[in-house]
Design a protein around this motif. Structure first.
Motif, PDB file in Angstrom:
ATOM      1  N   LEU A 212       0.852  -1.185   0.000  1.00 47.99           N
ATOM      2  CA  LEU A 212       0.000   0.000   0.000  1.00 47.99           C
ATOM      3  C   LEU A 212       0.890   1.237   0.000  1.00 47.99           C
ATOM      4  CD1 LEU A 212      -2.306  -1.096   2.970  1.00 47.99           C
ATOM      5  CD2 LEU A 212      -2.851  -1.283   0.542  1.00 47.99           C
ATOM      6  N   ALA A 213       0.420   2.308  -0.643  1.00 53.26           N
ATOM      7  CA  ALA A 213       1.165   3.578  -0.630  1.00 53.26           C
ATOM      8  C   ALA A 213       0.186   4.734  -0.822  1.00 53.26           C
ATOM      9  CB  ALA A 213       2.214   3.603  -1.740  1.00 53.26           C
ATOM     10  N   PHE A 214       0.303   5.749   0.021  1.00 59.99           N
ATOM     11  CA  PHE A 214      -0.499   6.960  -0.132  1.00 59.99           C
ATOM     12  C   PHE A 214       0.177   7.909  -1.106  1.00 59.99           C
ATOM     13  CE2 PHE A 214      -2.664   5.805   3.797  1.00 59.99           C
ATOM     14  CZ  PHE A 214      -3.935   6.321   3.589  1.00 59.99           C
ATOM     15  N   GLY A 215      -0.627   8.595  -1.899  1.00 62.11           N
ATOM     16  CA  GLY A 215      -0.129   9.671  -2.733  1.00 62.11           C
ATOM     17  C   GLY A 215       0.150  10.879  -1.872  1.00 62.11           C
ATOM     18  N   PRO A 216       0.836  11.885  -2.412  1.00 63.73           N
ATOM     19  CA  PRO A 216       1.214  13.055  -1.623  1.00 63.73           C
ATOM     20  C   PRO A 216       0.023  13.887  -1.141  1.00 63.73           C
ATOM     21  CG  PRO A 216       1.847  13.339  -3.924  1.00 63.73           C
ATOM     22  CD  PRO A 216       1.365  11.932  -3.769  1.00 63.73           C
ATOM     23  N   ASP A 217      -1.141  13.760  -1.792  1.00 64.82           N
ATOM     24  CA  ASP A 217      -2.317  14.517  -1.364  1.00 64.82           C
ATOM     25  C   ASP A 217      -2.989  13.911  -0.142  1.00 64.82           C
ATOM     26  OD1 ASP A 217      -3.591  12.264  -2.375  1.00 64.82           O
ATOM     27  OD2 ASP A 217      -4.744  13.355  -3.891  1.00 64.82           O
ATOM     28  N   GLY A 218      -2.643  12.685   0.224  1.00 65.95           N
ATOM     29  CA  GLY A 218      -3.232  12.022   1.372  1.00 65.95           C
ATOM     30  C   GLY A 218      -4.619  11.468   1.113  1.00 65.95           C
ATOM     31  N   ASN A 219      -5.181  11.764  -0.037  1.00 61.01           N
ATOM     32  CA  ASN A 219      -6.519  11.279  -0.381  1.00 61.01           C
ATOM     33  C   ASN A 219      -6.464  10.131  -1.387  1.00 61.01           C
ATOM     34  OD1 ASN A 219      -9.423  11.491  -0.177  1.00 61.01           O
ATOM     35  ND2 ASN A 219      -9.350  12.210  -2.291  1.00 61.01           N
ATOM     36  N   THR A 220      -5.321   9.928  -2.012  1.00 57.78           N
ATOM     37  CA  THR A 220      -5.157   8.868  -2.995  1.00 57.78           C
ATOM     38  C   THR A 220      -4.350   7.743  -2.365  1.00 57.78           C
ATOM     39  OG1 THR A 220      -5.108  10.538  -4.735  1.00 57.78           O
ATOM     40  CG2 THR A 220      -4.373   8.326  -5.323  1.00 57.78           C
ATOM     41  N   LEU A 221      -4.868   6.520  -2.490  1.00 59.69           N
ATOM     42  CA  LEU A 221      -4.172   5.343  -1.978  1.00 59.69           C
ATOM     43  C   LEU A 221      -3.970   4.378  -3.134  1.00 59.69           C
ATOM     44  CD1 LEU A 221      -3.141   3.764   0.573  1.00 59.69           C
ATOM     45  CD2 LEU A 221      -5.397   2.685   0.602  1.00 59.69           C
ATOM     46  N   PHE A 222      -2.778   3.809  -3.226  1.00 62.75           N
ATOM     47  CA  PHE A 222      -2.445   2.814  -4.234  1.00 62.75           C
ATOM     48  C   PHE A 222      -2.302   1.467  -3.537  1.00 62.75           C
ATOM     49  CE2 PHE A 222      -0.822   6.888  -5.547  1.00 62.75           C
ATOM     50  CZ  PHE A 222      -1.234   6.977  -6.861  1.00 62.75           C
ATOM     51  N   SER A 223      -2.754   0.406  -4.204  1.00 58.28           N
ATOM     52  CA  SER A 223      -2.624  -0.934  -3.641  1.00 58.28           C
ATOM     53  C   SER A 223      -2.347  -1.923  -4.768  1.00 58.28           C
ATOM     54  CB  SER A 223      -3.899  -1.332  -2.890  1.00 58.28           C
ATOM     55  OG  SER A 223      -5.012  -1.373  -3.765  1.00 58.28           O
ATOM     56  N   THR A 224      -1.636  -2.994  -4.422  1.00 57.81           N
ATOM     57  CA  THR A 224      -1.378  -4.059  -5.395  1.00 57.81           C
ATOM     58  C   THR A 224      -1.543  -5.411  -4.726  1.00 57.81           C
ATOM     59  OG1 THR A 224       0.161  -5.008  -6.990  1.00 57.81           O
ATOM     60  CG2 THR A 224       1.134  -4.054  -5.021  1.00 57.81           C
ATOM     61  N   ASP A 225      -2.136  -6.327  -5.459  1.00 56.46           N
ATOM     62  CA  ASP A 225      -2.249  -7.712  -4.985  1.00 56.46           C
ATOM     63  C   ASP A 225      -1.320  -8.634  -5.781  1.00 56.46           C
ATOM     64  OD1 ASP A 225      -3.513  -8.052  -7.443  1.00 56.46           O
ATOM     65  OD2 ASP A 225      -5.488  -8.406  -6.603  1.00 56.46           O
ATOM     66  N   GLY A 226      -0.395  -8.052  -6.520  1.00 52.52           N
ATOM     67  CA  GLY A 226       0.538  -8.825  -7.329  1.00 52.52           C
ATOM     68  C   GLY A 226       0.107  -8.962  -8.777  1.00 52.52           C
TER      69      GLY A 226
END
Length: 189
Positions: free
Chosen positions: A111-125
């Motif tokens: 998981l990783a948040f974008g710099p705006d704090g409102n966008t979240l990135f996720s990967t399941d592979g």
């Protein structure tokens, strides 16, 4: 768990936390999150090195975690929880679960948040998902074979890597693939 100040050589130890496979640091707040014995996220003030909050997550976390840049939201993903592939959002102030983001077929590895704090990135592979945290909805979905995510220091690019020799670079602004870096090493870790 041990804090080491590489400039001064000071070491501060916190006994009894066990081994953590993941940690998260807030970019704009003095906050660090680590898993404590699998089902508890321990939040540390990075200046005082003291525990400021323990969030009991039960079955809702132990695989991946991320802190929003201001440190107000902790995102977690569970591993092996029966039928739980959701990403869970927690208030770091109250310790209460705020929401669950549903959509991954398998549990999220990173998981990783974008710099705006409102966008979240996720990967399941297999799939990279881009989420609007405030609205609690998925914005984009892409085929992306990678188990790890990392935001560039300027916050403009997200990299996904780890299951192939390729590193994919994604635009944080629009969630689109910007470039694929090909290596001949077999795997990137």
């Amino acid at each position: 768990f041990v804090f080491v100040n590489w400039r001064t050589g000071d070491v501060t130890s916190h006994e009894g936390l066990g081994t953590s496979r993941d940690l998260a640091v807030a970019r704009a707040a003095p906050l660090l999150a680590v898993y404590e014995k699998g089902k508890i996220a321990t939040l540390f003030d990075t200046k005082s090195k003291e525990v400021v909050k323990r969030i009991e997550m039960g079955r809702f976390g132990n695989r991946a975690l991320a802190l929003s840049p201001d440190g107000s939201i902790l995102a977690t993903a569970a591993e092996g929880a029966p039928h739980d592939t959701d990403i869970h959002l927690w208030s770091t102030r109250t310790g209460k679960r705020l929401a669950a983001l549903a959509g991954h077929r398998f549990y999220a590895w990173s998981l990783a948040f974008g710099p705006d704090g409102n966008t979240l990135f996720s990967t399941d592979g297999l799939t990279l998902r881009v989420w609007d945290v405030t609205a609690g909805k998925e914005l984009h979905r892409h085929d992306a074979k990678g188990y790890h995510l990392c935001i560039s220091p300027d916050g403009k690019l997200l990299s996904s890597f780890g299951s192939t020799a390729d590193v994919q670079l994604w635009s944080v602004a629009d969630g689109k693939l910007a470039k694929t870096l090909r290596t001949d090493t077999g795997r990137v870790a």
